[in-house]
Design a protein around this motif. Structure first.
Motif, PDB file in Angstrom:
ATOM      1  N   GLU A  47       0.676  -1.092   0.036  1.00 56.35           N
ATOM      2  CA  GLU A  47       0.014  -0.113   0.161  1.00 56.35           C
ATOM      3  C   GLU A  47       0.897   1.239  -0.108  1.00 56.35           C
ATOM      4  O   GLU A  47       1.945   1.308   0.299  1.00 56.35           O
ATOM      5  N   GLY A  48       0.222   2.204  -0.477  1.00 52.57           N
ATOM      6  CA  GLY A  48       0.782   3.673  -0.423  1.00 52.57           C
ATOM      7  C   GLY A  48       1.829   3.853  -1.380  1.00 52.57           C
ATOM      8  O   GLY A  48       2.250   3.346  -2.112  1.00 52.57           O
ATOM      9  N   ASP A  49       2.374   5.145  -1.247  1.00 52.59           N
ATOM     10  CA  ASP A  49       3.574   5.630  -2.247  1.00 52.59           C
ATOM     11  C   ASP A  49       4.968   4.704  -1.963  1.00 52.59           C
ATOM     12  O   ASP A  49       5.076   4.161  -0.958  1.00 52.59           O
ATOM     13  N   ASP A  50       5.577   4.850  -3.013  1.00 52.46           N
ATOM     14  CA  ASP A  50       6.925   3.958  -3.046  1.00 52.46           C
ATOM     15  C   ASP A  50       7.727   4.339  -1.804  1.00 52.46           C
ATOM     16  O   ASP A  50       7.718   5.437  -1.697  1.00 52.46           O
ATOM     17  N   VAL A  51       8.468   3.223  -1.356  1.00 48.58           N
ATOM     18  CA  VAL A  51       9.508   3.543  -0.402  1.00 48.58           C
ATOM     19  C   VAL A  51      10.763   2.643  -0.687  1.00 48.58           C
ATOM     20  O   VAL A  51      10.719   1.687  -1.221  1.00 48.58           O
ATOM     21  N   GLU A  52      11.804   3.181  -0.247  1.00 49.14           N
ATOM     22  CA  GLU A  52      12.984   2.738  -0.655  1.00 49.14           C
ATOM     23  C   GLU A  52      13.676   1.715   0.343  1.00 49.14           C
ATOM     24  O   GLU A  52      14.228   0.845   0.253  1.00 49.14           O
ATOM     25  N   ALA A  53      13.332   2.245   1.661  1.00 48.38           N
ATOM     26  CA  ALA A  53      13.910   1.368   2.824  1.00 48.38           C
ATOM     27  C   ALA A  53      13.128   1.567   3.996  1.00 48.38           C
ATOM     28  O   ALA A  53      12.276   2.622   4.203  1.00 48.38           O
ATOM     29  N   ALA A  54      13.078   0.621   4.942  1.00 47.85           N
ATOM     30  CA  ALA A  54      12.618   0.869   6.206  1.00 47.85           C
ATOM     31  C   ALA A  54      13.553   0.280   7.275  1.00 47.85           C
ATOM     32  O   ALA A  54      14.057  -0.798   7.169  1.00 47.85           O
ATOM     33  N   VAL A  55      13.388   0.751   8.659  1.00 49.17           N
ATOM     34  CA  VAL A  55      14.093   0.172   9.822  1.00 49.17           C
ATOM     35  C   VAL A  55      13.010   0.200  11.036  1.00 49.17           C
ATOM     36  O   VAL A  55      12.351   1.053  11.102  1.00 49.17           O
ATOM     37  N   ILE A  56      13.300  -1.069  11.635  1.00 51.81           N
ATOM     38  CA  ILE A  56      12.396  -1.056  12.949  1.00 51.81           C
ATOM     39  C   ILE A  56      13.573  -1.362  13.965  1.00 51.81           C
ATOM     40  O   ILE A  56      14.163  -2.455  13.833  1.00 51.81           O
ATOM     41  N   LEU A  57      13.333  -0.665  15.058  1.00 50.47           N
ATOM     42  CA  LEU A  57      14.472  -0.849  16.123  1.00 50.47           C
ATOM     43  C   LEU A  57      13.432  -1.245  17.393  1.00 50.47           C
ATOM     44  O   LEU A  57      12.516  -0.484  17.640  1.00 50.47           O
ATOM     45  N   GLU A  58      13.806  -1.972  18.254  1.00 44.89           N
ATOM     46  CA  GLU A  58      12.894  -2.290  19.497  1.00 44.89           C
ATOM     47  C   GLU A  58      13.580  -1.777  20.854  1.00 44.89           C
ATOM     48  O   GLU A  58      14.914  -2.043  20.883  1.00 44.89           O
ATOM     49  N   PHE A  59      12.999  -1.067  21.491  1.00 46.80           N
ATOM     50  CA  PHE A  59      13.551  -0.666  22.972  1.00 46.80           C
ATOM     51  C   PHE A  59      12.781  -1.248  24.054  1.00 46.80           C
ATOM     52  O   PHE A  59      11.705  -1.592  23.787  1.00 46.80           O
ATOM     53  N   PRO A  60      13.321  -1.379  25.168  1.00 51.90           N
ATOM     54  CA  PRO A  60      12.599  -1.797  26.390  1.00 51.90           C
ATOM     55  C   PRO A  60      11.548  -1.019  26.780  1.00 51.90           C
ATOM     56  O   PRO A  60      10.531  -1.337  27.268  1.00 51.90           O
ATOM     57  N   ASP A  61      11.610   0.467  26.414  1.00 53.74           N
ATOM     58  CA  ASP A  61      10.295   1.292  26.736  1.00 53.74           C
ATOM     59  C   ASP A  61      10.429   2.693  26.061  1.00 53.74           C
ATOM     60  O   ASP A  61      11.548   2.782  25.262  1.00 53.74           O
ATOM     61  N   MET A  62       9.606   3.517  26.165  1.00 54.22           N
ATOM     62  CA  MET A  62       9.676   4.781  25.496  1.00 54.22           C
ATOM     63  C   MET A  62      10.746   5.556  25.982  1.00 54.22           C
ATOM     64  O   MET A  62      11.394   6.267  25.083  1.00 54.22           O
ATOM     65  N   THR A  63      11.135   5.464  27.201  1.00 54.54           N
ATOM     66  CA  THR A  63      12.140   6.393  27.861  1.00 54.54           C
ATOM     67  C   THR A  63      13.533   5.949  27.166  1.00 54.54           C
ATOM     68  O   THR A  63      14.315   6.814  27.006  1.00 54.54           O
ATOM     69  N   ALA A  64      13.940   4.703  27.259  1.00 54.69           N
ATOM     70  CA  ALA A  64      14.985   4.025  26.304  1.00 54.69           C
ATOM     71  C   ALA A  64      15.175   4.612  24.969  1.00 54.69           C
ATOM     72  O   ALA A  64      16.233   5.054  24.322  1.00 54.69           O
ATOM     73  N   ALA A  65      13.968   4.528  24.188  1.00 53.30           N
ATOM     74  CA  ALA A  65      14.062   4.812  22.957  1.00 53.30           C
ATOM     75  C   ALA A  65      14.280   6.449  22.801  1.00 53.30           C
ATOM     76  O   ALA A  65      14.994   6.662  21.917  1.00 53.30           O
ATOM     77  N   ARG A  66      13.468   7.133  23.408  1.00 51.56           N
ATOM     78  CA  ARG A  66      13.798   8.588  23.422  1.00 51.56           C
ATOM     79  C   ARG A  66      15.288   8.959  23.877  1.00 51.56           C
ATOM     80  O   ARG A  66      16.061   9.892  23.279  1.00 51.56           O
ATOM     81  N   ALA A  67      15.922   8.339  24.895  1.00 55.12           N
ATOM     82  CA  ALA A  67      17.187   8.434  25.416  1.00 55.12           C
ATOM     83  C   ALA A  67      18.227   8.481  24.133  1.00 55.12           C
ATOM     84  O   ALA A  67      19.207   9.094  23.932  1.00 55.12           O
ATOM     85  N   TRP A  68      17.906   7.271  23.350  1.00 56.91           N
ATOM     86  CA  TRP A  68      18.909   6.931  22.201  1.00 56.91           C
ATOM     87  C   TRP A  68      18.544   8.237  21.153  1.00 56.91           C
ATOM     88  O   TRP A  68      19.483   8.767  20.742  1.00 56.91           O
ATOM     89  N   TYR A  69      17.315   8.390  20.943  1.00 51.23           N
ATOM     90  CA  TYR A  69      17.075   9.276  19.783  1.00 51.23           C
ATOM     91  C   TYR A  69      17.421  10.642  19.970  1.00 51.23           C
ATOM     92  O   TYR A  69      18.109  11.213  19.186  1.00 51.23           O
TER      93      TYR A  69
END
Length: 100
Positions: A47-69
């Motif tokens: 579905e949707g407009d063409d995309v070239e690539a995708a990444v999915i990263l898992e973190f223990p929780d949103m706090t850890a995700a935000r700390a990395w970003y």
């Protein structure tokens, strides 16, 4: 509860900047609790407009995700992705799978 970072690259605009992004993003991951679930693999877009690539990263929780970003090393790296591509990124919180 687990949290996921999802990045979708729609179009490469500057291959040289994008080439620099990968190694810097990998270095920025050091010291953070993240687990790559998908990274630039083959796409079967349905579905949707063409995309070239995708990444999915898992973190223990949103706090850890935000700390990395928000870390200085990743913020330096992400500027290269912004220069090198049109992309979208977001965090999504996982679901709690209770026992039945």
């Amino acid at each position: 509860m687990a949290a996921y970072f999802v990045m979708i690259r729609e179009q490469t605009t500057d291959p040289a900047s994008l080439a620099e992004y990968g190694p810097r993003a990998a270095l920025a991951a050091q010291g953070h609790s993240l687990k790559p679930l998908a990274a630039y693999g083959a796409l079967d877009q349905v579905e949707g407009d063409d995309v070239e690539a995708a990444v999915i990263l898992e973190f223990p929780d949103m706090t850890a995700a935000r700390a990395w970003y928000e870390s200085p090393p990743y913020q330096a790296a992400v500027k290269l992705r912004h220069t090198g591509s049109k992309s979208k990124a977001f965090f999504v919180e996982g679901v709690s799978l209770g026992k039945s």
